[in-house]
Design a protein around this motif. Structure first.
Motif, PDB file in Angstrom:
ATOM      1  N   VAL A 288       0.859  -1.426  -0.309  1.00  0.00           N
ATOM      2  CA  VAL A 288       0.162  -0.110  -0.206  1.00  0.00           C
ATOM      3  C   VAL A 288       0.769   1.295  -0.158  1.00  0.00           C
ATOM      4  O   VAL A 288       1.835   1.190   0.191  1.00  0.00           O
ATOM      5  N   THR A 289       0.468   2.233  -0.619  1.00  0.00           N
ATOM      6  CA  THR A 289       0.915   3.594  -0.429  1.00  0.00           C
ATOM      7  C   THR A 289       1.598   3.986   1.275  1.00  0.00           C
ATOM      8  O   THR A 289       2.006   5.133   1.010  1.00  0.00           O
ATOM      9  N   VAL A 290       1.070   3.639   1.851  1.00  0.00           N
ATOM     10  CA  VAL A 290       1.051   4.340   3.097  1.00  0.00           C
ATOM     11  C   VAL A 290       2.312   3.597   4.348  1.00  0.00           C
ATOM     12  O   VAL A 290       2.181   2.272   3.689  1.00  0.00           O
ATOM     13  N   PRO A 291       2.709   4.238   5.311  1.00  0.00           N
ATOM     14  CA  PRO A 291       3.505   3.801   6.104  1.00  0.00           C
ATOM     15  C   PRO A 291       2.796   2.364   6.502  1.00  0.00           C
ATOM     16  O   PRO A 291       1.910   2.040   7.374  1.00  0.00           O
ATOM     17  N   SER A 292       3.711   1.229   6.526  1.00  0.00           N
ATOM     18  CA  SER A 292       3.428  -0.374   6.021  1.00  0.00           C
ATOM     19  C   SER A 292       3.712  -1.604   7.053  1.00  0.00           C
ATOM     20  O   SER A 292       5.236  -1.111   6.468  1.00  0.00           O
ATOM     21  N   VAL A 293       3.352  -2.240   7.281  1.00  0.00           N
ATOM     22  CA  VAL A 293       4.250  -3.518   7.828  1.00  0.00           C
ATOM     23  C   VAL A 293       3.451  -4.911   6.977  1.00  0.00           C
ATOM     24  O   VAL A 293       2.531  -5.219   7.155  1.00  0.00           O
ATOM     25  N   LEU A 294       4.360  -5.348   5.973  1.00  0.00           N
ATOM     26  CA  LEU A 294       3.511  -6.221   4.455  1.00  0.00           C
ATOM     27  C   LEU A 294       3.922  -7.691   5.970  1.00  0.00           C
ATOM     28  O   LEU A 294       4.855  -8.644   5.716  1.00  0.00           O
ATOM     29  N   VAL A 295       2.565  -8.263   6.097  1.00  0.00           N
ATOM     30  CA  VAL A 295       3.025  -9.939   6.286  1.00  0.00           C
ATOM     31  C   VAL A 295       2.522 -10.707   5.530  1.00  0.00           C
ATOM     32  O   VAL A 295       1.055 -10.490   4.636  1.00  0.00           O
ATOM     33  N   ALA A 296       2.572 -12.154   5.877  1.00  0.00           N
ATOM     34  CA  ALA A 296       1.280 -13.044   5.246  1.00  0.00           C
ATOM     35  C   ALA A 296       0.165 -13.780   4.849  1.00  0.00           C
ATOM     36  O   ALA A 296      -0.228 -13.537   4.231  1.00  0.00           O
ATOM     37  N   ASP A 297      -0.006 -12.710   6.121  1.00  0.00           N
ATOM     38  CA  ASP A 297      -1.539 -13.432   6.884  1.00  0.00           C
ATOM     39  C   ASP A 297      -1.959 -12.785   7.954  1.00  0.00           C
ATOM     40  O   ASP A 297      -0.832 -12.584   9.315  1.00  0.00           O
ATOM     41  N   VAL A 298      -2.769 -11.706   8.243  1.00  0.00           N
ATOM     42  CA  VAL A 298      -3.051 -10.136   9.097  1.00  0.00           C
ATOM     43  C   VAL A 298      -3.255 -11.594  10.389  1.00  0.00           C
ATOM     44  O   VAL A 298      -2.610 -11.015  11.536  1.00  0.00           O
TER      45      VAL A 298
END
Ligand SMILES: Nc1ncnc2c1ncn2[C@@H]1O[C@H](COP(=O)(O)OP(=O)(O)OP(=O)(O)O)[C@@H](O)[C@H]1O
Ligand SMILES: [Mg+2]
Length: 466
Positions: free
Chosen positions: A74-84
């Motif tokens: 996404v275009t905002v600060p984020s933590v990318l994970v495999a599974d929420v």
């Protein structure tokens, strides 16, 4: 929540930080509804059936959220994970581990989890700062989100644990390992998905299995499948019972119901006896109250405090045995939150009690997720409704095709003189009832969640005085 930097969140969840300052801190609430995202919070983006949370990532950050937990960029600060859900679980577990002084109680059972959790929370809050979920926040989303609300001030977590299959409760117990476990009953809720009551017992008993040796398993002595869980735990066992004769340490005797179905009883514990009058309706709330009492007692509350707290406790979650008296003398019982065979029987019992001075009507919808026993269960409930009290219900209105077997069951009772009525939907049910109701009649409205009969109940309540 205890403050966590984005770097910490990425580490705990095994995620990748994107567009964010690693030192930026999340200290607000973790939410999955972007409309609830607020300053300093974390928005967990979930792809649902109707909408995808990722589309609201920017809106959540605009509303003040520090970052987004996401499974795609996404275009905002984020933590990318495999599974929420797994990431939320990991985060929640790290919060629990960071707060070793917090005492964690888990409550499970087929019926009455929310009612008991709300009662228990209102007792435990008297002992110290307590986090308990709103409503039925009890699954792989609601459970970690509730746990994440804990912070350094928190002393108690009172959690509701739900299962739709084997392993679910064990999973929730790994997210927040309870030291106190309450099992209320083993019934037919979701029994179709489980494949029978023994499987339901296996699943609910995972709570007992998860308890440590210095923990306490609080078990309903009146339900043999629950009592048998004593053999599946290392924890100390404390039982409760509302049976007239029992050797359970926490008991209710001299149970009676007032005109509105509110139970009064004498609470017996090893410390003595105390009178209790509940503000909740229906005899089924007696075991719920005993479970809450047993938990509070284990947490150090004295008998007077428990009795006082139970008497002061109110219904916190909507549409569970709400009793509404209309100015025209009609009483409406809104129990539309959910339905399974045990809770419908409990509600019909309460209806019959309230209708002692008038006639009893029930608008019942389908009970979902019963599997192969569904038709027979509906017929049995119909028969139960036709036999209750002196002459059965005056009218049974089944809403929708799937609820029709209720009527077949009622018609099996030859001596029954009440009316069996089919309504295609809630509006039709209201119409059928409209010219039948008289002052002092009582109407129960109940169905599985999917039927959304709360609107029918609200309409009936709103007709007051017309
Ligand atoms: N001990 C009980 N035995 C039978 N029925 C009960 C009991 N406690 C509550 N109920 C009835 O069951 C329904 C659901 O109650 P509640 O919301 O407390 O249960 P729950 O276990 O949290 O349900 P869910 O699985 O939907 O979260 C209500 O209609 C309520 O009146
Ligand atoms: Mg619930």
């Amino acid at each position: 929540m205890i403050p966590l930097s984005l770097a910490q969140i990425a580490r705990v969840t095994g995620g990748q930080l994107c567009h964010g300052d690693p030192d930026a801190v999340v200290s607000g609430e973790v939410v999955i509804d972007s409309r609830r995202a607020g300053p300093g919070g974390l928005f967990a983006a979930v792809a649902g059936e109707r909408s995808d949370g990722h589309d609201f990532a920017a809106a959540a950050v605009a509303a003040g959220a520090t970052a987004v937990l996401a499974t795609r960029p996404v275009t905002v600060p984020s933590v990318l994970v495999a599974d929420v859900p797994a990431a939320l679980a990991a985060l929640a577990r790290s919060v629990v581990d960071a707060l070793p002084a917090v005492r964690i109680a888990g409550i499970t059972g087929s019926s009455g989890k929310t009612s008991t959790k709300d009662l228990a929370a209102q007792l435990v809050e008297r002992l110290g700062p307590t986090i308990a979920p709103a409503g039925s926040y009890n699954n792989e989303f609601g459970h970690p989100l509730t746990v994440l609300r804990a912070d350094a001030a928190t002393r108690y977590l009172v959690l509701e644990l739900s299962a739709r299959g084997i392993g679910h409760i064990a999973y929730l117990c790994r997210v927040a390992p309870p030291r106190y476990g309450v099992v209320l009953n083993v019934g037919h809720a979701h029994a179709g998905e489980f494949g029978g009551l023994d499987q339901v017992a296996r699943a609910k008993g995972e709570l007992a299995e998860a308890l440590p040796a210095d923990g306490v398993a609080i078990l309903n002595a009146d339900d043999p499948r629950v009592l048998a869980m004593a053999g599946r735990t290392e924890a100390r066992i404390v039982t409760f019972s509302s049976a007239p004769v029992s050797d359970a340490p926490v008991r209710a005797v001299d149970i009676r119901l007032d005109d509105l179905g509110r139970p009064g009883f004498t609470l017996l514990t090893p410390e003595g006896a105390a009178p209790v009058t509940l503000r909740l309706h229906g005899a089924h709330n007696v075991p719920n109250a005993l479970a809450a009492a047993a938990l509070a007692r284990e947490l150090g509350m004295d008998l007077d405090g428990i009795a006082d707290g139970l008497g002061a406790a109110v219904a916190r979650s909507r549409w569970r045995m709400e009793v509404h008296q209309r100015p025209d003398g009609v009483t409406v019982i809104n129990d539309a939150y959910n339905a399974n065979p045990e809770s419908v029987r409990a509600a019909i019992d309460a209806l019959a009690h309230l209708a002692q001075a008038g006639r009893a009507f029930a608008i019942l919808g389908h009970m979902a997720e019963l599997g192969g026993t569904s038709r027979a269960s509906h017929e049995d409930i119909g028969e139960y409704a036709a036999r209750i009290g002196d002459s059965g219900l005056a009218g049974l209105i089944a809403v929708g095709e799937e609820a029709a077997p209720l009527l077949d069951g009622a018609r099996r009772v030859r001596s029954w003189t009440g009316e069996a009525l089919a309504a295609p939907d809630g509006a039709a049910a209201l119409e059928l009832l409209a010219n039948r109701l008289k002052p002092s009649d009582v109407v129960l409205v109940k169905a599985s969640r999917a039927a959304h009969l709360e609107g029918v109940a609200a309409a009936l309540e709103g007709e007051a005085g017309q």
